[in-house]
Structure formats: structure tokens, C-alpha cells
Design an enzyme around this catalytic site. Structure first.
Site, short mmCIF file in Angstrom:
data_model
loop_
_atom_site.label_atom_id
_atom_site.label_comp_id
_atom_site.label_asym_id
_atom_site.label_seq_id
_atom_site.Cartn_x
_atom_site.Cartn_y
_atom_site.Cartn_z
CB SER A 233 -4.95 8.80 6.07
OG SER A 233 -3.58 8.53 6.22
N1 SAH Z 1 -1.35 4.63 7.23
C1 SAH Z 1 -1.63 5.15 8.55
C2 SAH Z 1 -1.41 6.65 8.61
C3 SAH Z 1 -0.13 6.88 9.21
S1 SAH Z 1 0.40 8.53 9.52
C4 SAH Z 1 -2.99 4.77 9.05
O1 SAH Z 1 -3.77 4.14 8.31
O2 SAH Z 1 -3.27 5.06 10.21
C5 SAH Z 1 2.07 8.29 9.02
C6 SAH Z 1 2.89 7.35 9.84
O3 SAH Z 1 4.18 7.29 9.25
C7 SAH Z 1 3.10 7.75 11.29
O4 SAH Z 1 2.67 6.73 12.12
C8 SAH Z 1 4.62 7.94 11.40
O5 SAH Z 1 5.16 7.56 12.64
C9 SAH Z 1 5.12 7.06 10.27
N2 SAH Z 1 6.46 7.37 9.76
C10 SAH Z 1 7.07 8.58 9.62
N3 SAH Z 1 8.32 8.44 9.12
C11 SAH Z 1 8.51 7.09 8.95
C12 SAH Z 1 9.60 6.29 8.49
N4 SAH Z 1 10.77 6.83 8.10
N5 SAH Z 1 9.43 4.95 8.44
C13 SAH Z 1 8.27 4.36 8.84
N6 SAH Z 1 7.23 5.06 9.31
C14 SAH Z 1 7.33 6.41 9.36
#
Ligand code: SAH
Length: 239
Positions: free
Chosen positions: A93
Site C-alpha cells: 500500500s
Molecule cells: N497490507 C499489505 C498490502 C496488501 S495488498 C502490505 O503492507 O503490503 C492486499 C493483500 O490482500 C494481497 O496480498 C492479497 O493477496 C490479499 N488478499 C486478498 N484477498 C484475501 C483474502 N480473502 N484473505 C487474505 N488475504 C487476501
């Protein structure tokens, strides 16, 4: 040596330095080569209005570039105020959004916080740096493994990680003081609300194309919900 030979050596040296600068060469000690950029990133977040010292201090400490997989690091300025690709079509993010969501959620030292979407592990590291007891779930195996390695390498071994579907939450460790979702569902996942403590808070982006940050509180068993900034997150997918 002939002038042409000197130029050739100079070109080879420039290429090597070019490869090494963005993230440090493999096997080198990993220093603070982005200190200037990181300080500027934190300054910008403060200017944009998140002025809480403990958040700024944590973001000044956690080395964002090391949470971006090495093969993606050169594609994106790691301390610019924008998301960066981390593989599998996902992103780390934007730093301001990390700071803003942390500020709105207001997690306290020692509180149990559930994060959905570990991704790179960066947001989890920022929370851990603030003394929060972090539980984080990631659905993509490759990212789960990456985050696990990056968090351990940076000394955040206390973050609890799970490879699984965030829609189910983590009942074994519920209830949580707060929940932060960093991928966007179409509506608030009921299991996550269930796993929130009385008085607990949750922040999440909701929607598909036009997303809004939603802030939710559980008060005397009732849910009080307010809408906040328009945002753009990757979708929260179903297993
Ligand atoms: N917080 C993260 C940003 C992640 S982007 C950071 O600091 O880098 C969002 C993430 O959510 C992705 O890695 C994606 O694979 C995950 N995601 C999407 N759907 C999900 C679900 N149902 N359960 C867990 N993770 C999920």
C-alpha cells in the site's frame, strides 16, 4: 590500456553499480541506503496530516524497501508515496494510506490486532513496531512465504501469520481489539465483525470500483459505521 578499453570497463562498472544501488547487492550488508528518501517519505506523511509521533517513528524505522521482493524493487521508488507491485498482481500500500489507516484505527501497545491481507508484510511490521500484537492472514502462498521471510529478517518474529482466507478471520485467537483489512470486499465480512471485541474497531476499504474506507465500532453489541476517504485497494478474493 586503449581509450576504448577504458570506456568498456567504465560501462561495465556503471552497470554493476546501477544494479546494486536500488536494493543492495546479494550478500552485501543491508544498510540504511535509503535514509534520505525514508526521511522525506515520513515528512510528507506528516505534511499530509498524520502527525502522530508513534506512527511517524514506526514508519521512519521500518525499511519499506526490504518488504518489496528484490525482483520488484528496481521497478518502483520504494519510498515514493505510491503503491508498488509485489508480485501475484498485488501491491504494497501507499505509505500515506498505511499511516492514515493506522491513525484512524488507533491501535494501542499490547492490543491484539487482526490484519487481513499480509501482502509484503510492511503494514504488519509498522503495527509490530508500535508494540501491537499482530495477527495477519494472507491468501496467496507465495506472498505469505515472502512476508514470513521479510518479517523474520527484519526482526519481527512475533507477528503471527496464517496462510488462509481472511473472510473466515482467525477464530482461535478471537476476539480482537481491532481489525484492519488491506484488500477490498464488496461488503463488511460478518465473521470479522463477530471476532471483534466489545468496544473494538475495524477499518476496511469496501466496494469494487468506487471504494470507500469504512470505520466501524462495536458498541454494546451494536455496530456503528461511518464512511471515510475514497480509496483504491486490490479486491478481497474468495478461496
Ligand atoms: N497490507 C499489505 C498490502 C496488501 S495488498 C502490505 O503492507 O503490503 C492486499 C493483500 O490482500 C494481497 O496480498 C492479497 O493477496 C490479499 N488478499 C486478498 N484477498 C484475501 C483474502 N480473502 N484473505 C487474505 N488475504 C487476501
Amino acid at each position: 590500456m586503449k581509450p576504448k578499453g577504458v570506456i568498456n570497463w567504465f560501462v561495465i562498472l556503471a552497470i554493476l553499480v546501477g544494479f546494486c544501488l536500488p536494493g543492495g547487492c546479494e550478500g552485501e550488508p543491508r544498510g540504511d541506503e535509503y535514509r534520505v528518501e525514508q526521511t522525506a517519505m515520513v515528512r510528507l506523511i506528516e505534511l499530509y496530516g498524520v502527525t502522530e509521533k508513534r506512527i511517524l517513528q514506526a514508519m521512519n524505522k521500518v525499511r519499506r524497501h526490504l518488504f518489496i521482493p528484490a525482483s520488484y524493487r528496481w521497478r518502483c521508488e520504494p519510498y515514493g508515496d505510491h503503491p508498488c507491485p509485489i508480485g501475484y498482481g498485488q501491491t504494497i500500500s501507499q505509505p500515506f494510506i498505511v499511516a492514515y489507516m493506522t491513525w484512524k484505527l488507533n491501535p494501542q501497545k499490547g492490543e491484539k490486532v487482526l490484519e487481513i491481507g499480509t501482502g509484503s508484510g510492511y503494514q504488519a511490521a509498522v503495527l509490530a513496531e508500535m508494540g501491537v500484537d499482530v495477527y495477519s492472514i494472507e491468501i496467496v502462498k507465495g506472498l505469505f512465504e515472502h512476508a514470513q521471510a521479510a518479517l523474520a529478517a527484519e526482526g519481527y518474529e512475533t507477528v503471527h501469520l496464517l496462510r488462509g482466507d481472511g473472510y473466515k478471520g482467525w477464530p482461535e485467537y478471537a476476539p480482537f481489539d481491532a481489525v484492519m483489512v488491506t484488500c477490498a470486499p464488496d461488503s463488511v465480512p460478518p465473521k470479522l465483525v463477530e471476532q471483534l471485541k466489545e468496544g473494538g474497531r475495524m477499518i476496511l476499504p469496501v466496494g469494487s470500483w468506487n471504494q470507500r474506507l469504512v470505520i466501524l465500532r462495536k458498541k454494546k453489541g451494536k455496530i456503528v459505521q461511518e464512511e471515510d476517504l475514497p480509496v483504491r485497494f486490490v479486491p478481497m478474493v474468495h478461496e
